[in-house]
Structures are given as structure tokens and as C-alpha cells.
Write an enzyme that holds these catalytic residues in place. Structure first.
Site, short mmCIF file in Angstrom:
data_model
loop_
_atom_site.label_atom_id
_atom_site.label_comp_id
_atom_site.label_asym_id
_atom_site.label_seq_id
_atom_site.Cartn_x
_atom_site.Cartn_y
_atom_site.Cartn_z
N ALA A 272 12.64 -41.45 97.57
CA ALA A 272 13.17 -42.38 96.58
C ALA A 272 13.59 -43.65 97.31
O ALA A 272 13.84 -43.63 98.52
CB ALA A 272 14.38 -41.77 95.87
N GLY B 172 26.36 -78.36 94.50
CA GLY B 172 25.37 -77.41 95.02
C GLY B 172 24.46 -77.99 96.09
O GLY B 172 24.38 -77.47 97.21
N ASP C 21 30.00 -47.42 91.67
CA ASP C 21 28.61 -47.67 91.26
C ASP C 21 28.15 -46.57 90.31
O ASP C 21 27.12 -45.94 90.53
CB ASP C 21 27.72 -47.75 92.50
N1 LIG Z 1 21.49 -35.50 97.92
C1 LIG Z 1 20.51 -35.83 97.11
N2 LIG Z 1 19.80 -34.88 96.48
C2 LIG Z 1 18.79 -35.21 95.63
N3 LIG Z 1 18.41 -36.47 95.38
C3 LIG Z 1 19.07 -37.48 95.96
C4 LIG Z 1 20.16 -37.21 96.85
N4 LIG Z 1 20.61 -38.39 97.31
C5 LIG Z 1 19.84 -39.35 96.73
N5 LIG Z 1 18.92 -38.81 95.91
C6 LIG Z 1 17.91 -39.57 95.13
O1 LIG Z 1 17.66 -40.83 95.73
C7 LIG Z 1 18.06 -41.91 94.90
C8 LIG Z 1 18.68 -43.01 95.73
O2 LIG Z 1 19.81 -42.50 96.43
P1 LIG Z 1 21.22 -43.23 96.43
O3 LIG Z 1 22.18 -42.43 97.25
O4 LIG Z 1 21.64 -43.50 95.05
O5 LIG Z 1 20.85 -44.58 97.20
P2 LIG Z 1 21.21 -46.10 96.90
O6 LIG Z 1 22.56 -46.29 97.50
O7 LIG Z 1 20.17 -46.85 97.59
O8 LIG Z 1 21.20 -46.28 95.42
C9 LIG Z 1 19.02 -41.29 93.89
O9 LIG Z 1 19.05 -42.01 92.69
C10 LIG Z 1 18.44 -39.89 93.75
O10 LIG Z 1 17.34 -39.87 92.87
MG LIG Z 2 22.06 -45.19 93.89
#
Ligand SMILES: Nc1ncnc2c1ncn2[C@@H]1O[C@H](COP(=O)(O)OP(=O)(O)O)[C@@H](O)[C@H]1O
Ligand SMILES: [Mg+2]
Length: 545
Positions: free
Chosen positions: A341, A174, A460
Site C-alpha cells: 500500500a 506573495g 488523522d
Molecule cells: N499493520 C497493518 N496491517 C494491515 N494493513 C496495514 C497496516 N498498516 C498499514 N496498513 C495498510 O497500509 C495503508 C497505509 O498505512 P498507514 O499507516 O496509514 O500509512 P500513512 O501514514 O502513509 O497513511 C493503510 O491504510 C492500510 O491499508
Molecule cells: Mg494512513
């Protein structure tokens, strides 16, 4: 109460003395450094046998104590190398019997977390534990430290050491890899193998060795190996952080000595508005004080201790142990107001497209990884996600409508789904009753079957990536960035295993019912039996190598 802790799960012999207030009174250790080759389990055992008694004596001197001042003995039962564990357990039993004091066998991985909490003051962290034999991401939920992610094959330390050995850098490798990596900024592409919150290093190791053998400069390979493996480690920690919503990140284990890894993890933690902690290096690697302190915590809460509970457990899992002293922190992460979010990869913001209210999913630049890896992943995943959101629809799985894809900025403009993440329906203040949860789980299982039958691997599956529509009549699958097209039983098995672990980590008390119902729904899938059997097979593969 004063406890002496013995450690010898791998190549380091450690002895520490700690009192019940958490004062560390002594810390002594000695690592086996073979001239050539790796660590042989039998040699490690011999090393412990030779060093334990002198280290115990030195510890007593350091603490200015006599043997009869010791009130208990603790040691690590596992996980670790069988012969090494047995040698230390035998020493611990003899010591406890001769002093006529209680003995407690502890879990080595939890020892790292607890000494980390004790010496840094963090409360309820998400922990990245990286060493020669272990690589895992854990966080407290439902009375235990749950494993959110871990290596599916070899540990990161082992990966770096094996690489170093093969290219003639000696052991431990390492530090040498770190040193050489500093002399390069020429990134050579290596496989990036993140599976949900799990990791795999063995293919990557082979690829790095091949690069060197085919004439690449050693500095460049070291640099690329570090940047790739560490970006993977930090990313799975980031995924677990986004999913668990913890507000602290703790780095422990021998590989934490690497400055670059530390720096990367700290940057990621800041990008998520959380706090970063790491113990002093002497408490970060294997040491006896961690077992002593964990022994004291366990003793305080133990109902009846039994000498029979001191047998070693080579594959002792972190989530097998109750940790009644732990409490969940009430602290919640605060996001800036402009964010709807923050996922593991993306920032989600509100916006408008024509007259529609929409969401913009922007895969933001991650400051912790080099531009080459960052640009590649953001672009690839954005493209992949947009494609699979459409493909999934064609297989009868509901996904948000995609309005626009901007590959340059890595932004997907999509329908805003009105509803709740399944995560908040399964656990927490607004959770639903178990029979509703089970029926939603069955529907989710049916949808995963549809995806798999069309050859779509989500990549995922977590309860953060599935939304229950407000009107309650459908589940909507999102976040296909890690997805791929494959019909392999192995890939489908891994997809479900990723899901199982995500549920286990965050909905532990109902995880069995949940996952059983998912599999019930999944039973309509082609090759269902083989796929379900595959999950168990993958789970059973050796993690301690
Ligand atoms: N089309 C959508 N409609 C409603 N909420 C969404 C949508 N896309 C994402 N979210 C909200 O945003 C969060 C993160 O989005 P996500 O696509 O999972 O991103 P990441 O790839 O960063 O995990 C989701 O867990 C959900 O709560
Ligand atoms: Mg996600």
C-alpha cells in the site's frame, strides 16, 4: 450559446465571455492595488463598480460581439467579501434584465475547478485551490465537489500578504516573499500545523513575524515561511490523494503563481504516480471566464432558474452545490508490485521478522520538502507513532503489535493485520449494508472515546486508518503519526472534526448516518457533550477572512 461572466469576489474585477463549446472569446480583468494596507471590502466594491462597465465593453470588443449577441449572464455569488459580492450581483442582474437573458449565480471555488478542467483537459482531479481568501483541497464524490481539507483560520495568500505587509514589503506580498526566498537556504524552524487534512496558518504567521522582529534576516524568514506553509499545503493534498485515490492533481488560484509551490506539488504528484495539471496563469487567478463557463454548465443542467437565486452567499461552500455534469474517472492509480500500500506518508511493504510475516511501514523521503523539514517530520512521526500504538493498547484500543522501530531509516516493523480498511467496507463494490456500517461506526466511536479518555489524540482519523479484522470482531486503529497526548476539549473536537470531514469527503451518501453512529458510540467519553459542541463551534469559525 454565449455567456458573459462577471467576477468580483475579492479585489480583482474580471469579465469573460465563453461559448457553450468552451471557447474563451474574451478575458479582461483589473486588480485593485492599494498603496498601503490590505484590501478593504468597501474599496473592493468601489473598484468593481468603477471597472465592470469598461471591462464589459472591452470584452465585447475583444470577442467582436454586440451586447445583443449575449445569451446569458453569470456571476459569482460567493464566497467572498460581502460588499464586493453585492456590487457584482447588482451589475449582473441589471445586465441580464436589460438584455432580457437568463442569469446564473455560481460558486466561485467551483468556477476555478471547472476552468481548470476546461483549459488543462484533466477529468476528475483532486484540486488544491490557493488564493488570498481561500485554501481548500476538493475532489468529486457523490454528485458534489467535497472538501477534503481546508484552512481552519486564514488563507495561505492572506498569510503571505499579512506577513509581507507587517515587515514592510507592501501589497500584494506573495511575489515579494517569493523573490526574497530565492536568496536564502537558511531554514529557521517554524511551527508545522497540519491537522489531518486541515491546516492552520495564523500561529505560524505570528511566529514568522516574531522571528523577523527578533533580528532574523528577512530572506531567511521568507524562505522558511514559504517552505513551511507550502510543505503543509502539499502534505494535505497528498493525504487527500492517498485517501481519495484520484489519479490527477490540479492546482488553481492566485497563489499558484508561485513557482516553488508548483514545483513542490508536481514532485509530490509524481511520487504518487498521478498526473499534475495547472491552467495558464490568466485562468488560474480570479477571472470572469471561469464564472461564464460554470454558468453555462449549470444552465445546461438547471431545472428552473430564478432571479431569487441570485442573492449573494458570503460563505458559499463548495460542497453545497450539485455538479451533475461531473463523472468519476474509472482510472485507478497503479502501484509498483513491491508495495502493499502507499499511504499519505509511508510506503507499506511485506517482510519477515523472526518467523512472522510482518509489514514494514517506511516513511520515505519526500522530494518536495527541504531536508530539514523532511528529516524532522519523518523522525518525529515515526517515534510518535510507535509510542502511541503502545499507549493506545494500554487504553483498550486494538493496534498492531510493534516489533521494531528504526528511527534512522524511519521504519516501523509491525504486525500485519488481516482484514480490510474500513474505507472499502463503507463504500464501493464490496461495501456492507447500512445497519452493519452503523454498528461498526458505533464501535469505532467507543474506541475513539477510549483514546480520548486516556488523553490520546489520533490526529488523522480516517476510514483508511482503521482496519476491520477479518474475523470481524474488532476494529484496529493504525497510523498514529500525527497523534499527540492532550486532554484539551479543543484537540478532541478537532480530532473528531478531522474524522467527520474525511467521512464526508469519501462516504458522502452515508456520512450523516456514519458520523451520528460514531458520536453515539462516543457518548461514553468524558466531557462528550462539550467535545461534540466544540466540533460545531470549530466548524462555524470564519474561514473567509
Ligand atoms: N499493520 C497493518 N496491517 C494491515 N494493513 C496495514 C497496516 N498498516 C498499514 N496498513 C495498510 O497500509 C495503508 C497505509 O498505512 P498507514 O499507516 O496509514 O500509512 P500513512 O501514514 O502513509 O497513511 C493503510 O491504510 C492500510 O491499508
Ligand atoms: Mg494512513
Amino acid at each position: 450559446m454565449i455567456c458573459i461572466g462577471l467576477e468580483g469576489t475579492a479585489e480583482k474585477t474580471g469579465v469573460g465571455i465563453v461559448d457553450s463549446e468552451g471557447n474563451i472569446l474574451a478575458l479582461q480583468g483589473r486588480a485593485l492595488l492599494p498603496d498601503k494596507g490590505g484590501i478593504h471590502p468597501r474599496e473592493a466594491a468601489e473598484h468593481h463598480a468603477e471597472n465592470l462597465v469598461p471591462l464589459i465593453k472591452k470584452s465585447l470588443e475583444e470577442a467582436n460581439l454586440k451586447p445583443e449577441d449575449l445569451d446569458m449572464v453569470a456571476f459569482a455569488r460567493g464566497p467572498g467579501l460581502g460588499p464586493a459580492l453585492r456590487t457584482v450581483a447588482t451589475a449582473a442582474r441589471s445586465l441580464a434584465l436589460s438584455l432580457d437573458v437568463p442569469i446564473v449565480g455560481v460558486n466561485h471555488c467551483i468556477g476555478h475547478i471547472e476552468i481548470g478542467r476546461l483549459t488543462t483537459g484533466c477529468q476528475d482531479p483532486l484540486t488544491l485551490y490557493v488564493s488570498g481568501g481561500n485554501t481548500q483541497v476538493t475532489a468529486f464524490d457523490s454528485g458534489r465537489y467535497q472538501i477534503f481539507g481546508e484552512t481552519l483560520d486564514i488563507a495561505i495568500g492572506n498569510c503571505l500578504d499579512q506577513f509581507a505587509r507587517t515587515v514592510g514589503l507592501g501589497h500584494p506580498g506573495g511575489p515579494r516573499v517569493e523573490e526574497l526566498a530565492l536568496a536564502s537556504d537558511n531554514y529557521l524552524k517554524l511551527p508545522y500545523t497540519v491537522k489531518g487534512m486541515d491546516l492552520s496558518f495564523s500561529g505560524l504567521l505570528t511566529a514568522a513575524i516574531r522571528k523577523y522582529e527578533s533580528g532574523a534576516a528577512l530572506e531567511d524568514v521568507c524562505y522558511s515561511l514559504q517552505e513551511t506553509t507550502f510543505a503543509m499545503l502539499v502534505e494535505v493534498t497528498e493525504r487527500a490523494l492517498a485517501h481519495s485515490k484520484k489519479s490527477e492533481v490540479l492546482l488553481v488560484g492566485g497563489v499558484a503563481a508561485n513557482q516553488r509551490l508548483r514545483e513542490m506539488l508536481e514532485v509530490m504528484t509524481q511520487e504518487h504516480y498521478a498526473d499534475f495539471f495547472m491552467p495558464e496563469m490568466k485562468y488560474c487567478g480570479d477571472n470572469g471566464a471561469m464564472n461564464a463557463w460554470l454558468g453555462l454548465l449549470m444552465y445546461r443542467h438547471a431545472k428552473n432558474l430564478n432571479m431569487a437565486d441570485t442573492h449573494v452567499i458570503q460563505r458559499y461552500r463548495t460542497d453545497q452545490v450539485d455538479v451533475p455534469w461531473m463523472e468519476k474517472s474509472a482510472r485507478k492509480l497503479e502501484l509498483p508490485v513491491e508495495l502493499v500500500a502507499k499511504g499519505a506518508e509511508a510506503n507499506i511493504c511485506s517482510g519477515h521478522y523472526l518467523d512472522e510475516e510482518v509489514l514494514l511501514k517506511k516513511r520515505v523521503v519526500k522530494g518536495y520538502r527541504i531536508r530539514e523539514i523532511d528529516a524532522y517530520l519523518r523522525r518525529k512521526r515515526t517515534k510518535n507513532e510507535a509510542k502511541l500504538l503502545g499507549e493506545a493498547k494500554r487504553c483498550g484500543v486494538v493496534t498492531p503489535l510493534v516489533y521494531d522501530v528504526d528511527l534512522k531509516e524511519s521504519v516501523i516493523t509491525m504486525e500485519k493485520v488481516a482484514g480490510n480498511e474500513v474505507k472499502v467496507i463503507f463504500s464501493g463494490e464490496n461495501s456492507m449494508d447500512l445497519s452493519t456500517i452503523k454498528s461498526i461506526s458505533r464501535i469505532i466511536g467507543e474506541n475513539v472515546a477510549r483514546l480520548h479518555d486516556c488523553g490520546i489524540i489520533h490526529g488523522d482519523l480516517t476510514t483508511s486508518n482503521i482496519i476491520l479484522r477479518e474475523d470481524g470482531d474488532s476494529v484496529v486503529f493504525i497510523d498514529f503519526g500525527l497523534g499527540k497526548i492532550s486532554d484539551l476539549i479543543e484537540d478532541k473536537g478537532v480530532d473528531l472534526l478531522v474524522f467527520k470531514k474525511a467521512i464526508n469527503g469519501i462516504h458522502h451518501d452515508i456520512s450523516r448516518e456514519c458520523f451520528d453512529s460514531i458520536i453515539e458510540g462516543y457518548s461514553c467519553a468524558r466531557d462528550c457533550k462539550e467535545i461534540v459542541a466544540k466540533i460545531e463551534e470549530i466548524e462555524g469559525r470564519g474561514r473567509y477572512t
